[in-house]
Structures are given as C-alpha cells and as structure tokens.
Design a protein around this motif. Structure first.
Motif, mmCIF file in Angstrom:
data_model
loop_
_atom_site.group_PDB
_atom_site.id
_atom_site.type_symbol
_atom_site.label_atom_id
_atom_site.label_comp_id
_atom_site.label_asym_id
_atom_site.label_seq_id
_atom_site.Cartn_x
_atom_site.Cartn_y
_atom_site.Cartn_z
ATOM 1 N N ALA A 195 1.136 4.124 -2.928
ATOM 2 C CA ALA A 195 0.888 5.528 -2.607
ATOM 3 C C ALA A 195 2.068 6.410 -2.998
ATOM 4 C CB ALA A 195 0.594 5.685 -1.114
ATOM 5 N N ASP A 247 0.830 -1.200 0.000
ATOM 6 C CA ASP A 247 0.000 0.000 0.000
ATOM 7 C C ASP A 247 0.869 1.257 0.000
ATOM 8 O OD1 ASP A 247 -2.254 -1.563 -0.008
ATOM 9 O OD2 ASP A 247 -2.681 -1.311 2.137
ATOM 10 N N ARG A 248 1.951 1.229 0.795
ATOM 11 C CA ARG A 248 2.848 2.386 0.832
ATOM 12 C C ARG A 248 3.521 2.583 -0.517
ATOM 13 N NH1 ARG A 248 4.231 0.204 5.780
ATOM 14 N NH2 ARG A 248 6.203 -0.580 4.974
#
Length: 162
Positions: free
Chosen positions: A128, A124-125
C-alpha cells in the motif's frame, strides 16, 4: 587416477547392493503410550497448559496472536475468563475441543498462524506504500533540519542577489 575412482565407485555400488535386497523390516516396533491421558486425547487442560510453561510475557504473546487473528482480547498477560472464552472460540473455529486451555500442539498452531498473519499484514502495508512507524520521511526531524538549513541558505543567497 580416473580409473581408480571409477573402480572404487563400482565396488561401493556392488557392496551396497545387499542393502537394497534386504527390503523393509518386519520386526514389530514398540509403541509408547503417552504418560498423560489428556495428551492422548489431545484435549487441552490446565495441566497441559502448565506443561507449556507460559510466562506472563508468553501469555501476552498468545493474547497478541489471538487479536492479530481477529479474536479481540485484552493483552494483560493473564488468562482470565474473557481470554479463556476467546481461546475457546479460536479452538471451536479450528476444530479443537473447546476447553479454553491450550496444549502444546494448539499453542504452536496458534502462534504460527499469528506469525503468518503478522507477515501478511506487513506485506500488505508495504504494498500500500505506507512507511514503517520508525521511518523518517520529509516531516521527520532530519527533514525539518534540512528544510531549515535550506531556508537559511536561500535567504542568505538572496541578500547577495540584490
């Protein structure tokens, strides 16, 4: 040569045909009962947790895993009352008997889930666009040195343009 290989292959198939005719075994198998009654009922106790052999570092890993899964607990390597309560909440949420102790199966499920959660967080990081904490972007020490060298070279070059 090909004919020899073909003949040997056919002979091997014919020879193994008797295995296919044998079918399933009808011989009863001996089942072994677990030596510990707590293992038989899958209920975690202090004894089952001791059998896992959790060192202080492994207890911290369990506490990190619980926190990663949304069960906030103090990460100190000690299973005090608050950690036991968090383990019991995790057990309740996953359908285990709520004892506050872990057995080997629960420990494996917990750690596997925590590992998957960590992988998901990392992905997810990355999606992003955030950088890892060890990444050196423009503001890092290398970027600062490069910027300083650029300013010095630009300043010196500017002297010769006049």
């Amino acid at each position: 040569m090909r004919a020899l290989i073909l003949v040997l292959s056919i002979l091997a198939i014919v020879d193994s045909a008797h295995v296919a005719k044998a079918g399933l075994s009808s011989t009863p198998r001996e089942t072994l009962a677990p030596a510990d009654a707590a293992i038989a009922t899958d209920e975690a106790t202090q004894e089952t947790e001791d059998q896992i052999g959790l060192t202080k570092a492994k207890r911290r890993e369990v506490q990190h895993g619980l926190t990663r899964l949304g069960f906030d607990t103090k990460v100190n390597g000690k299973f005090d009352e608050s950690t036991r309560a968090v383990i019991a909440r995790w057990q309740e949420e996953h359908g285990y008997p709520t004892t506050g102790f872990l057995n080997a199966a629960e420990h494996k499920v917990l750690m596997d889930a925590a590992t998957e959660a960590a992988k998901s967080d990392h992905q997810d990081r990355r999606r992003a666009g955030s950088r890892a904490p060890y990444s050196r972007g423009v503001g890092g020490p290398i970027g600062a040195i490069g910027g300083a060298v650029h300013n010095v070279v630009g300043g010196v070059a500017g002297l010769f343009r006049r």
